[in-house]
Design a protein around this motif. Structure first.
Motif, PDB file in Angstrom:
ATOM      1  N   TRP A 166     -10.323 -41.049 -47.396  1.00 40.93           N
ATOM      2  CA  TRP A 166     -11.873 -42.275 -47.749  1.00 40.93           C
ATOM      3  C   TRP A 166     -12.761 -41.603 -49.165  1.00 40.93           C
ATOM      4  CZ3 TRP A 166     -10.300 -46.815 -46.498  1.00 40.93           C
ATOM      5  CH2 TRP A 166     -11.199 -47.453 -47.333  1.00 40.93           C
ATOM      6  N   GLY A 167     -13.310 -40.565 -48.181  1.00 38.81           N
ATOM      7  CA  GLY A 167     -14.494 -39.918 -49.792  1.00 38.81           C
ATOM      8  C   GLY A 167     -14.131 -39.428 -50.698  1.00 38.81           C
ATOM      9  N   TRP A 168     -12.820 -38.915 -51.213  1.00 44.40           N
ATOM     10  CA  TRP A 168     -12.397 -39.120 -52.715  1.00 44.40           C
ATOM     11  C   TRP A 168     -12.049 -40.396 -53.131  1.00 44.40           C
ATOM     12  CZ3 TRP A 168      -8.628 -34.954 -50.333  1.00 44.40           C
ATOM     13  CH2 TRP A 168      -9.273 -33.727 -50.173  1.00 44.40           C
ATOM     14  N   GLY A 169     -11.666 -41.189 -52.695  1.00 44.80           N
ATOM     15  CA  GLY A 169     -11.742 -42.720 -53.393  1.00 44.80           C
ATOM     16  C   GLY A 169     -10.131 -42.829 -53.460  1.00 44.80           C
ATOM     17  N   SER A 170      -9.147 -41.216 -52.596  1.00 45.95           N
ATOM     18  CA  SER A 170      -7.676 -42.003 -52.602  1.00 45.95           C
ATOM     19  C   SER A 170      -7.290 -42.808 -52.063  1.00 45.95           C
ATOM     20  CB  SER A 170      -7.039 -40.828 -52.248  1.00 45.95           C
ATOM     21  OG  SER A 170      -7.960 -39.859 -52.992  1.00 45.95           O
ATOM     22  N   LEU A 171      -7.431 -43.076 -50.797  1.00 47.50           N
ATOM     23  CA  LEU A 171      -7.193 -44.006 -49.939  1.00 47.50           C
ATOM     24  C   LEU A 171      -7.514 -45.925 -50.318  1.00 47.50           C
ATOM     25  CD1 LEU A 171      -7.382 -42.431 -46.157  1.00 47.50           C
ATOM     26  CD2 LEU A 171      -4.914 -43.221 -47.662  1.00 47.50           C
ATOM     27  N   GLN A 172      -8.393 -45.825 -51.054  1.00 43.80           N
ATOM     28  CA  GLN A 172      -9.400 -47.353 -51.420  1.00 43.80           C
ATOM     29  C   GLN A 172      -8.267 -47.666 -52.619  1.00 43.80           C
ATOM     30  OE1 GLN A 172     -10.999 -44.695 -50.517  1.00 43.80           O
ATOM     31  NE2 GLN A 172     -13.174 -45.498 -50.540  1.00 43.80           N
ATOM     32  N   LEU A 173      -7.494 -46.766 -53.508  1.00 46.02           N
ATOM     33  CA  LEU A 173      -7.492 -46.957 -54.605  1.00 46.02           C
ATOM     34  C   LEU A 173      -5.603 -47.008 -54.012  1.00 46.02           C
ATOM     35  CD1 LEU A 173      -7.114 -46.732 -57.988  1.00 46.02           C
ATOM     36  CD2 LEU A 173      -6.559 -43.969 -57.480  1.00 46.02           C
ATOM     37  N   ALA A 174      -4.878 -46.225 -53.495  1.00 47.67           N
ATOM     38  CA  ALA A 174      -3.581 -46.414 -52.801  1.00 47.67           C
ATOM     39  C   ALA A 174      -3.429 -47.569 -52.003  1.00 47.67           C
ATOM     40  CB  ALA A 174      -3.390 -44.937 -51.581  1.00 47.67           C
ATOM     41  N   LEU A 175      -4.458 -47.785 -51.316  1.00 43.04           N
ATOM     42  CA  LEU A 175      -4.011 -48.630 -50.802  1.00 43.04           C
ATOM     43  C   LEU A 175      -4.220 -50.368 -51.092  1.00 43.04           C
ATOM     44  CD1 LEU A 175      -5.007 -47.799 -47.024  1.00 43.04           C
ATOM     45  CD2 LEU A 175      -2.628 -47.775 -47.783  1.00 43.04           C
ATOM     46  N   GLY A 176      -5.635 -50.243 -51.787  1.00 44.98           N
ATOM     47  CA  GLY A 176      -6.215 -51.565 -52.583  1.00 44.98           C
ATOM     48  C   GLY A 176      -6.706 -52.235 -51.420  1.00 44.98           C
ATOM     49  N   VAL A 177      -8.179 -51.754 -51.034  1.00 44.94           N
ATOM     50  CA  VAL A 177      -9.154 -52.485 -49.648  1.00 44.94           C
ATOM     51  C   VAL A 177     -10.050 -51.439 -49.697  1.00 44.94           C
ATOM     52  CG1 VAL A 177      -7.129 -52.271 -48.380  1.00 44.94           C
ATOM     53  CG2 VAL A 177      -7.773 -51.160 -47.966  1.00 44.94           C
ATOM     54  N   ASP A 178     -11.204 -52.214 -49.543  1.00 47.24           N
ATOM     55  CA  ASP A 178     -12.733 -51.162 -49.360  1.00 47.24           C
ATOM     56  C   ASP A 178     -12.781 -50.524 -48.076  1.00 47.24           C
ATOM     57  OD1 ASP A 178     -13.558 -50.919 -52.287  1.00 47.24           O
ATOM     58  OD2 ASP A 178     -13.504 -52.303 -52.496  1.00 47.24           O
ATOM     59  N   ASP A 179     -11.799 -51.791 -47.100  1.00 52.05           N
ATOM     60  CA  ASP A 179     -12.743 -51.595 -45.596  1.00 52.05           C
ATOM     61  C   ASP A 179     -11.947 -50.686 -44.782  1.00 52.05           C
ATOM     62  OD1 ASP A 179     -13.303 -52.353 -42.975  1.00 52.05           O
ATOM     63  OD2 ASP A 179     -12.208 -54.194 -43.193  1.00 52.05           O
ATOM     64  N   ILE A 180     -12.405 -50.095 -44.012  1.00 51.79           N
ATOM     65  CA  ILE A 180     -11.635 -48.249 -43.573  1.00 51.79           C
ATOM     66  C   ILE A 180     -11.570 -49.212 -41.875  1.00 51.79           C
ATOM     67  CG2 ILE A 180     -13.501 -47.540 -42.581  1.00 51.79           C
ATOM     68  CD1 ILE A 180     -12.856 -44.380 -43.343  1.00 51.79           C
ATOM     69  N   GLU A 181     -11.475 -50.575 -41.498  1.00 50.36           N
ATOM     70  CA  GLU A 181     -11.218 -50.820 -40.223  1.00 50.36           C
ATOM     71  C   GLU A 181      -9.841 -50.485 -39.688  1.00 50.36           C
ATOM     72  OE1 GLU A 181     -12.007 -50.439 -36.542  1.00 50.36           O
ATOM     73  OE2 GLU A 181     -13.586 -50.577 -38.123  1.00 50.36           O
ATOM     74  N   PRO A 182      -8.566 -51.350 -40.858  1.00 47.70           N
ATOM     75  CA  PRO A 182      -7.650 -51.733 -40.454  1.00 47.70           C
ATOM     76  C   PRO A 182      -7.262 -49.615 -40.554  1.00 47.70           C
ATOM     77  CG  PRO A 182      -8.449 -53.201 -41.990  1.00 47.70           C
ATOM     78  CD  PRO A 182      -9.598 -52.442 -42.137  1.00 47.70           C
ATOM     79  N   LEU A 183      -7.608 -49.233 -41.423  1.00 52.55           N
ATOM     80  CA  LEU A 183      -6.551 -48.149 -41.377  1.00 52.55           C
ATOM     81  C   LEU A 183      -6.383 -47.012 -39.615  1.00 52.55           C
ATOM     82  CD1 LEU A 183      -5.338 -45.548 -43.283  1.00 52.55           C
ATOM     83  CD2 LEU A 183      -7.659 -45.052 -44.306  1.00 52.55           C
ATOM     84  N   LEU A 184      -8.089 -47.208 -39.468  1.00 54.30           N
ATOM     85  CA  LEU A 184      -8.497 -46.391 -38.135  1.00 54.30           C
ATOM     86  C   LEU A 184      -8.054 -47.443 -36.577  1.00 54.30           C
ATOM     87  CD1 LEU A 184     -10.621 -45.035 -36.305  1.00 54.30           C
ATOM     88  CD2 LEU A 184     -11.794 -47.071 -36.710  1.00 54.30           C
ATOM     89  N   THR A 185      -7.253 -48.498 -36.821  1.00 53.31           N
ATOM     90  CA  THR A 185      -7.328 -49.125 -35.817  1.00 53.31           C
ATOM     91  C   THR A 185      -5.231 -48.472 -36.187  1.00 53.31           C
ATOM     92  OG1 THR A 185      -8.049 -51.427 -36.147  1.00 53.31           O
ATOM     93  CG2 THR A 185      -5.559 -51.028 -35.480  1.00 53.31           C
ATOM     94  N   SER A 186      -4.570 -48.583 -37.307  1.00 49.64           N
ATOM     95  CA  SER A 186      -3.882 -48.039 -37.085  1.00 49.64           C
ATOM     96  C   SER A 186      -3.735 -46.221 -36.871  1.00 49.64           C
ATOM     97  CB  SER A 186      -2.607 -47.850 -38.673  1.00 49.64           C
ATOM     98  OG  SER A 186      -2.193 -47.813 -38.697  1.00 49.64           O
ATOM     99  N   VAL A 187      -4.410 -45.447 -37.457  1.00 48.81           N
ATOM    100  CA  VAL A 187      -4.264 -44.426 -37.149  1.00 48.81           C
ATOM    101  C   VAL A 187      -4.706 -44.407 -34.741  1.00 48.81           C
ATOM    102  CG1 VAL A 187      -5.940 -42.338 -36.514  1.00 48.81           C
ATOM    103  CG2 VAL A 187      -5.995 -43.379 -38.848  1.00 48.81           C
TER     104      VAL A 187
END
Length: 197
Positions: A166-187
């Protein structure tokens, strides 16, 4: 420049300066010379307290672990947190960890540098184990059918990976999102099972 006789806690001031510098400019800015300059002392002064650069970096990183641990302890003590379910408390601590990584990027990177962790100077056991033990205790309450330290370790590793990507911006790019909450829920679902409805 300050003299040694008027240093007024120069060791702590050097660490404080390093903490401010890493927060402002990142871990790469933490040279002995720059810390000394910003602390207003000669470039040789830090060596009186920290014979090696690694020892000063370790002292700065310990402050990061202490800060993260204090934030976690405060969050657990907040009103309502003590009555929250173990899963809700795990979610809260996970959010706090990701928030710390996002807002204190330089410190976060310094805290997990391999050369510091392997040096023995950092005192990782004393600085990070209380938070990890809290994580494992909460996992045990949510998943009593598992080996809680293993699941807590896997959860921590997953959160650490999310924080880095997330800090590198990779997840935002791959997922096309700016909200980390759904990712945290999945984790959390991946390690704890789906949340009860």
């Amino acid at each position: 420049m300050q003299t040694e006789s008027t240093n007024g806690g120069l060791r702590d001031r050097l660490i404080d300066t390093g903490v401010a510098l890493v927060d402002a400019e990142g871990a790469a800015a933490l040279s002995l010379r720059e810390i000394a300059r910003r602390a207003g002392v000669s470039h040789g002064a830090p060596r009186r307290y920290f014979p090696t650069h690694l020892e000063l970096l370790s002292a700065i990183a310990r402050r990061g672990f202490a800060d993260l641990g204090a934030r976690a302890a405060n969050a657990v003590r907040e009103e309502g947190a003590d009555t929250a379910t173990p899963r809700a408390r795990l979610a809260m601590l996970s959010r706090l960890y990701l928030d710390f990584a996002a807002h204190h990027r330089g410190m976060y990177e310094l805290m997990f540098r391999h050369d510091l962790l392997e040096s023995g100077e950092l005192g990782l056991r004393e600085t990070s184990l209380p938070l990890f033990n809290t994580l494992a205790d909460l996992v045990a309450a949510v998943r009593p059918d598992t080996e809680p330290t293993v699941v807590a370790g896997a959860l921590w590793a997953n959160l650490h990976g999310v924080a880095q990507l997330w800090g590198w911006g990779s997840l935002q790019l791959a997922l096309g999102v700016d909200d980390i909450e759904p990712l945290l829920t999945s984790v959390l679902d991946a390690h704890l099972g789906p949340a009860p409805r």
